[in-house]
Design a protein around this motif. Structure first.
Motif, PDB file in Angstrom:
ATOM      1  N   GLU B 188      -4.939  -3.659  11.505  1.00 48.95           N
ATOM      2  CA  GLU B 188      -5.723  -4.814  11.964  1.00 48.95           C
ATOM      3  C   GLU B 188      -5.960  -4.779  13.464  1.00 48.95           C
ATOM      4  O   GLU B 188      -6.950  -5.316  13.955  1.00 48.95           O
ATOM      5  CB  GLU B 188      -5.054  -6.130  11.550  1.00 48.95           C
ATOM      6  N   ASN B 189      -5.102  -4.025  14.188  1.00 45.56           N
ATOM      7  CA  ASN B 189      -5.314  -3.921  15.634  1.00 45.56           C
ATOM      8  C   ASN B 189      -6.169  -2.726  16.012  1.00 45.56           C
ATOM      9  O   ASN B 189      -6.300  -2.382  17.194  1.00 45.56           O
ATOM     10  CB  ASN B 189      -3.951  -3.810  16.346  1.00 45.56           C
ATOM     11  N   GLY B 190      -6.653  -2.025  14.998  1.00 41.56           N
ATOM     12  CA  GLY B 190      -7.441  -0.830  15.296  1.00 41.56           C
ATOM     13  C   GLY B 190      -6.592   0.385  15.600  1.00 41.56           C
ATOM     14  O   GLY B 190      -7.086   1.418  16.033  1.00 41.56           O
ATOM     15  N   ASP B 191      -5.297   0.274  15.339  1.00 41.26           N
ATOM     16  CA  ASP B 191      -4.417   1.420  15.562  1.00 41.26           C
ATOM     17  C   ASP B 191      -4.257   2.233  14.279  1.00 41.26           C
ATOM     18  O   ASP B 191      -4.575   1.757  13.181  1.00 41.26           O
ATOM     19  CB  ASP B 191      -3.038   0.942  16.029  1.00 41.26           C
ATOM     20  N   ILE B 192      -3.738   3.440  14.453  1.00 41.07           N
ATOM     21  CA  ILE B 192      -3.487   4.307  13.303  1.00 41.07           C
ATOM     22  C   ILE B 192      -2.483   3.647  12.367  1.00 41.07           C
ATOM     23  O   ILE B 192      -1.438   3.153  12.798  1.00 41.07           O
ATOM     24  CB  ILE B 192      -2.947   5.675  13.771  1.00 41.07           C
ATOM     25  N   ALA B 193      -2.844   3.613  11.085  1.00 40.31           N
ATOM     26  CA  ALA B 193      -1.931   3.101  10.056  1.00 40.31           C
ATOM     27  C   ALA B 193      -1.556   4.284   9.173  1.00 40.31           C
ATOM     28  O   ALA B 193      -2.313   4.687   8.276  1.00 40.31           O
ATOM     29  CB  ALA B 193      -2.621   2.001   9.252  1.00 40.31           C
ATOM     30  N   SER B 194      -0.393   4.877   9.446  1.00 36.92           N
ATOM     31  CA  SER B 194      -0.041   6.143   8.819  1.00 36.92           C
ATOM     32  C   SER B 194       0.159   6.021   7.316  1.00 36.92           C
ATOM     33  O   SER B 194       0.801   5.094   6.822  1.00 36.92           O
ATOM     34  CB  SER B 194       1.249   6.692   9.430  1.00 36.92           C
ATOM     35  N   GLY B 195      -0.378   7.012   6.615  1.00 33.74           N
ATOM     36  CA  GLY B 195      -0.178   7.081   5.170  1.00 33.74           C
ATOM     37  C   GLY B 195       1.272   7.361   4.804  1.00 33.74           C
ATOM     38  O   GLY B 195       1.663   7.210   3.643  1.00 33.74           O
ATOM     39  N   TRP B 196       2.089   7.746   5.775  1.00 29.50           N
ATOM     40  CA  TRP B 196       3.516   7.944   5.495  1.00 29.50           C
ATOM     41  C   TRP B 196       4.179   6.604   5.161  1.00 29.50           C
ATOM     42  O   TRP B 196       5.234   6.571   4.556  1.00 29.50           O
ATOM     43  CB  TRP B 196       4.232   8.552   6.693  1.00 29.50           C
ATOM     44  N   MET B 197       3.537   5.520   5.633  1.00 29.38           N
ATOM     45  CA  MET B 197       4.144   4.202   5.406  1.00 29.38           C
ATOM     46  C   MET B 197       3.474   3.537   4.221  1.00 29.38           C
ATOM     47  O   MET B 197       2.267   3.329   4.203  1.00 29.38           O
ATOM     48  CB  MET B 197       4.017   3.358   6.660  1.00 29.38           C
ATOM     49  N   PHE B 198       4.283   3.221   3.228  1.00 31.73           N
ATOM     50  CA  PHE B 198       3.753   2.682   1.980  1.00 31.73           C
ATOM     51  C   PHE B 198       2.954   1.388   2.188  1.00 31.73           C
ATOM     52  O   PHE B 198       2.044   1.090   1.434  1.00 31.73           O
ATOM     53  CB  PHE B 198       4.897   2.444   0.994  1.00 31.73           C
ATOM     54  N   VAL B 294       6.264  -2.125  -3.264  1.00 25.63           N
ATOM     55  CA  VAL B 294       5.936  -0.734  -2.927  1.00 25.63           C
ATOM     56  C   VAL B 294       5.159  -0.081  -4.069  1.00 25.63           C
ATOM     57  O   VAL B 294       4.094   0.513  -3.863  1.00 25.63           O
ATOM     58  CB  VAL B 294       7.225   0.071  -2.611  1.00 25.63           C
ATOM     59  N   ARG B 295       5.639  -0.256  -5.286  1.00 24.24           N
ATOM     60  CA  ARG B 295       4.934   0.348  -6.438  1.00 24.24           C
ATOM     61  C   ARG B 295       3.506  -0.174  -6.521  1.00 24.24           C
ATOM     62  O   ARG B 295       2.563   0.579  -6.778  1.00 24.24           O
ATOM     63  CB  ARG B 295       5.673   0.049  -7.737  1.00 24.24           C
ATOM     64  N   GLN B 296       3.336  -1.461  -6.260  1.00 17.88           N
ATOM     65  CA  GLN B 296       2.000  -2.046  -6.423  1.00 17.88           C
ATOM     66  C   GLN B 296       1.037  -1.612  -5.326  1.00 17.88           C
ATOM     67  O   GLN B 296      -0.178  -1.670  -5.497  1.00 17.88           O
ATOM     68  CB  GLN B 296       2.104  -3.568  -6.522  1.00 17.88           C
ATOM     69  N   LYS B 297       1.578  -1.140  -4.223  1.00 19.90           N
ATOM     70  CA  LYS B 297       0.702  -0.589  -3.176  1.00 19.90           C
ATOM     71  C   LYS B 297       0.481   0.906  -3.375  1.00 19.90           C
ATOM     72  O   LYS B 297      -0.633   1.413  -3.193  1.00 19.90           O
ATOM     73  CB  LYS B 297       1.331  -0.819  -1.804  1.00 19.90           C
ATOM     74  N   VAL B 298       1.557   1.609  -3.760  1.00 25.39           N
ATOM     75  CA  VAL B 298       1.487   3.071  -3.803  1.00 25.39           C
ATOM     76  C   VAL B 298       0.757   3.582  -5.056  1.00 25.39           C
ATOM     77  O   VAL B 298      -0.093   4.460  -4.966  1.00 25.39           O
ATOM     78  CB  VAL B 298       2.913   3.676  -3.739  1.00 25.39           C
ATOM     79  N   ILE B 299       1.073   2.997  -6.210  1.00 26.73           N
ATOM     80  CA  ILE B 299       0.534   3.556  -7.457  1.00 26.73           C
ATOM     81  C   ILE B 299      -0.988   3.453  -7.533  1.00 26.73           C
ATOM     82  O   ILE B 299      -1.651   4.422  -7.941  1.00 26.73           O
ATOM     83  CB  ILE B 299       1.260   2.948  -8.683  1.00 26.73           C
ATOM     84  N   PRO B 300      -1.604   2.339  -7.072  1.00 29.11           N
ATOM     85  CA  PRO B 300      -3.081   2.351  -7.051  1.00 29.11           C
ATOM     86  C   PRO B 300      -3.650   3.459  -6.161  1.00 29.11           C
ATOM     87  O   PRO B 300      -4.674   4.061  -6.503  1.00 29.11           O
ATOM     88  CB  PRO B 300      -3.429   0.967  -6.514  1.00 29.11           C
ATOM     89  N   ALA B 301      -2.983   3.767  -5.060  1.00 33.91           N
ATOM     90  CA  ALA B 301      -3.449   4.864  -4.199  1.00 33.91           C
ATOM     91  C   ALA B 301      -3.284   6.204  -4.921  1.00 33.91           C
ATOM     92  O   ALA B 301      -4.166   7.070  -4.902  1.00 33.91           O
ATOM     93  CB  ALA B 301      -2.670   4.872  -2.886  1.00 33.91           C
TER      94      ALA B 301
END
Lengths: 558, 558
Positions: B188-198, B294-301
Motif C-alpha cells: 500500500e505504500n508502493g514498496d516491494i511486497a515480497s512473495g516470500w511473505m505469505f 495463511v492457507r487462504q492467502k497462499v492456496i489461491p496463489a
C-alpha cells in the motif's frame, strides 16, 4: 586433520603384502601341524594376529577391489573377476595421495579397467589420471597378475607380462615361459608336465628357484624400497600359493602325503545340500579335490609354495632390518581369500565356509603406541575393508567414512577397545559361472550373502533358494546346516535383520562428508531461501533485508 | 537392439515436461473441485494418466536426480539438494545419445556438479564432456533453476540466471528482478511486497504476465522445438507452481478463500506423533500452514500459478498441433513432488503422505500401438525412475537394466499387462535440516524410507525411531498411524521384508550388463584357465594343446 597418535609427523611407510589364495590356517602361528612358517610368525610376534578376519568376497577380483576401495562389493560394483571397477570409484591411492603418501603397486591386483567409462569421460589410459584409473588407483611399479594361461580363444590375460619378459631375458626358451617353465615340470619322456594337471603337482617346476614367481617379486620389492623417496604405501601382491599347484625344488619335495591334513568334510553335507552348495560340490574342481590321490599330490605342493613364500618373506624382513626400516614401516600380511583343498567336498574358494572366506591378517605397527599389543592375537570381527581405513589413519588422515565403509584397526593395535561391529558381511556373485547355468539362475539373481556374528553364520541366496545356517560354536567344522530344520528360526530372523540393516547402509552419498552436511545445516536461510515467512517477523531483519528492496516502478495494476 | 514397437525407425521426439511442487490432485482431470485445467486434461484425454505415481524422494534435487538417472536416491547418492551427483553417474543423456537421440535441458534441474570429482578426473567444465557432467548429462539449451533468493551470505544459487538477464533486458530496474518483480508485488505504500511473505500472496506479481517465469520458459521451449533437428528429448522443466507463492494478474484474482479445500488433517495425528513427523510439524513452514489465514492467502496463489501453467501448456500444445508435431512427439507431464499446503499439519514436501510423495503422471504416446489406451487411467504402482526406462525404449533402445532401475511404461501405454512390481520405494535424507539438529541425529542416520504396496504404506526411520504404517484402503487420508499399536505387526513385517529385498538389489554392477555376463559364462576355460585338471582327460584336447608344448631344456633335476 592429522591424528597425534598417527604416523603423519614421522616418515612412516606401509608395506601391504598380499598372498593369493593363502588359507588362514596354513601358517604355524595359526596352528598348522606340519607347516613351519617362522617368518610369518616373526611378524606375528612383533604385531597383532587378527583371528577372525573375513574377505568381502571369496573371489580374487571382487575381494581385491574391496581391499583397495574400502567398500563392500555391492558398493563398488566390481562383483566378480573381470567386472571393471567403475570409473571414478575412489581407491586407497586417491585417499593416501590426498594426505601426502604415495601408493604403489608391485604384483597382482586383478583389476579390470572400465574402458567404456573412461572413454565416456574422455580419459586416456596414457595420462597419469587415466593410468591410475586403469590400475585401481595405484601407481604401477610393476604389475603382473600372474595368470598367463592360454587356450584356443587366446590368453586369459591380454596384458603384457613383465614376469614372462624377465624369464625370456634369463634365456628360458619359450613364448610363454610362465606356462612352460615356471608352472610346469618335465615328465618321464622329457616333455612338458603342466602344473595345470594335478598329477604333476609333485614334480619340481622346471625353473631355477630364484627365477620363480615369489623370489622374482620379492627382489622387485627390495628394489622398490631401496629407491623409494618420501612416504609410501607399497602393495606387494604375490600370485602364490594360488594354482597352478607346482613349485620348484627344493620346495616340491619338502612335504608329502603324511603332511596332508584329513579333509574337513562329512557325509551329512551331501544329504540334500542347499542347491547352490550342491551345484558347487558337483563342479570339476570339487570332484577333483574329492579324490584323495589329488589332495595328496596337490596339498604338499601348496604347502611348498607357502614355505617358499615364508622364506622370501624372511629375505624381505632381513632387508628391512639391515636397512633400518623396521621402526618406520607398518607391515601387513594377508590374503584375498582361502582355498577349500577338498574341505566340504569343494576345491577352489567361492563359498563361505571358513577355509574359503576367512583370511590370515597379521599387522605389525612400528609405533610406540602399539607396543602393548605385540605378539598378541585379537579375535574381533575384522573385514578386509578395514585395512583401507587403517592405512588412511596410520598415514595421518581422517577416514572419509562417507566413502570408506571399513573401520580403522589402529585402536585394536594400540590395545584400546572401541565400539565395534556386530556382524561381518561377505558376498559372492556367481552370475558368470557354470553353476549359475546349471541352476538356471539369471545373472542378477546369482548372488549370495554371508552374515556372520562371530558365532552364527547365515548364508542368504537370491533367486529363491533356501538359506544356510551354521553355529560355529557348537559345530566349528560347519557340517550341520541348521536352516534345514525349524529349531533356529529365531537366529535366522536375527541374522536376516542384520542383513536388512546392512542393506540400508549409506554407501553412495560419496560427494558429501558427515562434516560437510553438518556445515550445510540451516545455511539456506542465510542465502535467501525463506519459504516460511508470514510477514517477516519470524526471522532477524538481516535475513529479509535483500527482499525488501526499494520502491519499484509499477508494472501492473492490482 | 531396436524394438519394432518403438520409435526407432520413425522421427519420434520426447517432450518431457516437469512442473515443480505440483500436487497430484490439483488438476481437474484428477478431480480438483475448483481448479479447471483443460490443457492437462487435453493431454490426459489423448494419453494415459497414471494415478499411483510416486517420486523416489519428496525433495527437488534428489527426486530429479532419480528422474534423470533412472535410479533410486541410495543408488545415485545425490540424496538431498546440493549433494552433487557423483562424476560418471550415467544419465538420460548418456543413454539416449548412445541410441541417436539428443537430450536437451530447458529450465530447472537442481543439479549440483561434482566439482571435486571432475577435478580428480581432470574434467574441465568447459569441455563438452565436462559440461554434460556438470549439467546432469543434458546439453543445456537454457538452464535456470528459478531460485534467485539472496541473503546475508549471498545467493542460494551462484550461477547466472538467464531469466534475470531476460528481465533486465526488458527494462525491469533491478539487480535481481526475479526477487523484486517476478516474485514480489507492491504494498500500500508502493514498496516491494515480497512473495516470500505469505501475507503478500494475494497481490499480483509486479510484472507483465508475459514476462513471468512460466510464459518465459514456454517461449524458450517453442524456440527450441522450431529449430530442433534430428531426434530429440527436451526436458522442459518449469519452476512453478513452486514457492514463492505469488502470481501475476489476472491469475492472482482467479481464486479465493472459497476455493480453498479444507485442510486434510486430524487431531489424532498430533497425539504422540512419530518423532521425525513430530519435528516436522513444529518447523516454521508447518506452523505457518497450520494457520487458516495463511492457507487462504497462499492456496489461491498456488492455484493461480497452476492455472497459468495450464494456459501456457495450451500455448505449447497449440504450437505442436499447428506445426504438425503431435503425431511424432511423446508428451509427459509430471512433477518432482507435491506440496502439503497444510495437510497433515505440514507445509512444503519432505515426508511421505500422498500430498507430498505422489505426483501427477500423464503420458501421451503418439504411436498407433498406444491408441487402445487413449483417455484411460492406469492405477499400477509407478515410480519416477520408470520414465528413464520408458524414454530409452520409446527411442528404440534396449533398457540397460544393470544401470536403470526403473521399468518401461510402454507396455501399459499399449494396453498390455506386464509382470509388475509389488511395492514402490521412496527415500528422504533430512541430514542437512534443522529437524535433524533438533532430534540430535547424525547425518548418516537422518534417513527415512517409504515402502508402499498399493494399500499399506510403511515408513522406516534410521536412527532408532519407530516406524509409521498407514492403510490407505481403510484410511485414505492417512490419519491413523497403525504402527503405534501391535495389531498390524504382520503387515509391518511383510513390508519390512520388501524393504530388505530392495536393500539387496543389484544397483552398482553398472559396468557389466546381464547379456555381457551370459556371454562370459564358461569362457575362461577357453582362455587357458584350467584349475581342475587331474590329467587332462576331463576336457577336449584343444583346451590343453597350448600347455602341452614341446620338449623343454631341463633346468633343474627332480
Amino acid at each position: 586433520m592429522p591424528d597425534p597418535a598417527s604416523a603423519s609427523d614421522k616418515d612412516m611407510n606401509i608395506l601391504f603384502i598380499m598372498y593369493d589364495q593363502l588359507r588362514f590356517d596354513y601358517l604355524s602361528c595359526a596352528g598348522h601341524p606340519h607347516l613351519d612358517t617362522p617368518n610369518f610368525d616373526r611378524v606375528a610376534a612383533r604385531g597383532v594376529r587378527f583371528t577372525n578376519a573375513y574377505v568381502q568376497s571369496p573371489i580374487c577380483g571382487a575381494s581385491r577391489m574391496s581391499f583397495y576401495t574400502g567398500r563392500y562389493t555391492s558398493s563398488h560394483g566390481a562383483q566378480w573377476n573381470g567386472f571393471p571397477l567403475r570409473v571414478g570409484e575412489q581407491t586407497l591411492g586417491d585417499h593416501l595421495r590426498r594426505i601426502g603418501m604415495d601408493c604403489w603397486l608391485l604384483g597382482k591386483t586383478h583389476m579390470k579397467a572400465d574402458a567404456e567409462g573412461m572413454a565416456r569421460l574422455g580419459l586416456s589410459p596414457d595420462s597419469e589420471i587415466g593410468a591410475r584409473q586403469a590400475e585401481c588407483g595405484f601407481d604401477s611399479w610393476i604389475r603382473d597378475d600372474g595368470l598367463w594361461g592360454e587356450g584356443p580363444d587366446g590368453f586369459y590375460d591380454e596384458k603384457r607380462s613383465p614376469y614372462n619378459e624377465y624369464l625370456k631375458s634369463k634365456g628360458y626358451p619359450s613364448e610363454n615361459p610362465w606356462s612352460d617353465f615356471a608352472n610346469a615340470g618335465i615328465d618321464e619322456n622329457g616333455d612338458i608336465a603342466s602344473g595345470w594337471m594335478f598329477k604333476n603337482a609333485d614334480k619340481p617346476a622346471n625353473i631355477r628357484e630364484e627365477d620363480s614367481e615369489t623370489p622374482w617379486l620379492t627382489q622387485r620389492a627390495i628394489e622398490f624400497i631401496d629407491q623409494a623417496k618420501g612416504r609410501w604405501c607399497a602393495h606387494v601382491s604375490f600370485i602364490k600359493p594360488h594354482w597352478p599347484y607346482i613349485v620348484p625344488a627344493p620346495y616340491h619335495a619338502m612335504y608329502g602325503a603324511n603332511h596332508v591334513p584329513q579333509a574337513v568334510r562329512s557325509d551329512v553335507e551331501r544329504e540334500d545340500p542347499q542347491p547352490v552348495y550342491g551345484a558347487y560340490m558337483e563342479n570339476k574342481i570339487a570332484q577333483a579335490f574329492q579324490r584323495e590321490d589329488v589332495r595328496q599330490k596337490v596339498i604338499p605342493a601348496y604347502m611348498g609354495l607357502i614355505k617358499q613364500c615364508d622364506d622370501q618373506l624372511g629375505v624381505l624382513l632381513d632387508h628391512l632390518e639391515a636397512t633400518g626400516r623396521m621402526d618406520s614401516t607398518m607391515i601387513v600380511l594377508t590374503s584375498d581369500h582361502g582355498d577349500y583343498l577338498g574341505d566340504h567336498w569343494l576345491g577352489e574358494k567361492d563359498l563361505f565356509h571358513d577355509p574359503s572366506v576367512k583370511i590370515p591378517m597379521i599387522i605389525y605397527d612400528p609405533r610406540g603406541e602399539a607396543d602393548a599389543t605385540r605378539g598378541t592375537t585379537c579375535d574381533v570381527l575384522v573385514e578386509s575393508i578395514d585395512l583401507a581405513a587403517t592405512f588412511v589413519e596410520f598415514a595421518g588422515g581422517r577416514v572419509p567414512d562417507h566413502i570408506i565403509e571399513g573401520r580403522s584397526l589402529l585402536p585394536w593395535l594400540e590395545g584400546r577397545t572401541p565400539e565395534w561391529r556386530d556382524f561381518a558381511i561377505s558376498e559372492y556373485d556367481y552370475s558368470a559361472t557354470p553353476q549359475a547355468v546349471k541352476l538356471g539362475v539369471e545373472p542378477r539373481d546369482a548372488r549370495l550373502f554371508m552374515v556372520f556374528d562371530g558365532r552364527f553364520k547365515l548364508i542368504h541366496a537370491e533367486g529363491g533358494f533356501r538359506p544356510m545356517l551354521f553355529d560355529l560354536q557348537e559345530d566349528p567344522q560347519e557340517f550341520h546346516d541348521l536352516a534345514k530344520g525349524t529349531a533356529h528360526a529365531a537366529e535366522i530372523d536375527r541374522l536376516y535383520g542384520y542383513l536388512a540393516q546392512w542393506g540400508r547402509r549409506l554407501s553412495q552419498r560419496v560427494t558429501r562428508s558427515e562434516d560437510d552436511i553438518k556445515t550445510m545445516r540451516g545455511r539456506s536461510g542465510r542465502k535467501g531461501i525463506l519459504p516460511f515467512l508470514v510477514d517477516g517477523s519470524e526471522v532477524p531483519e538481516e535475513l529479509t533485508e535483500k527482499i525488501r528492496g526499494t520502491a519499484p516502478k509499477r508494472y501492473v495494476g492490482g
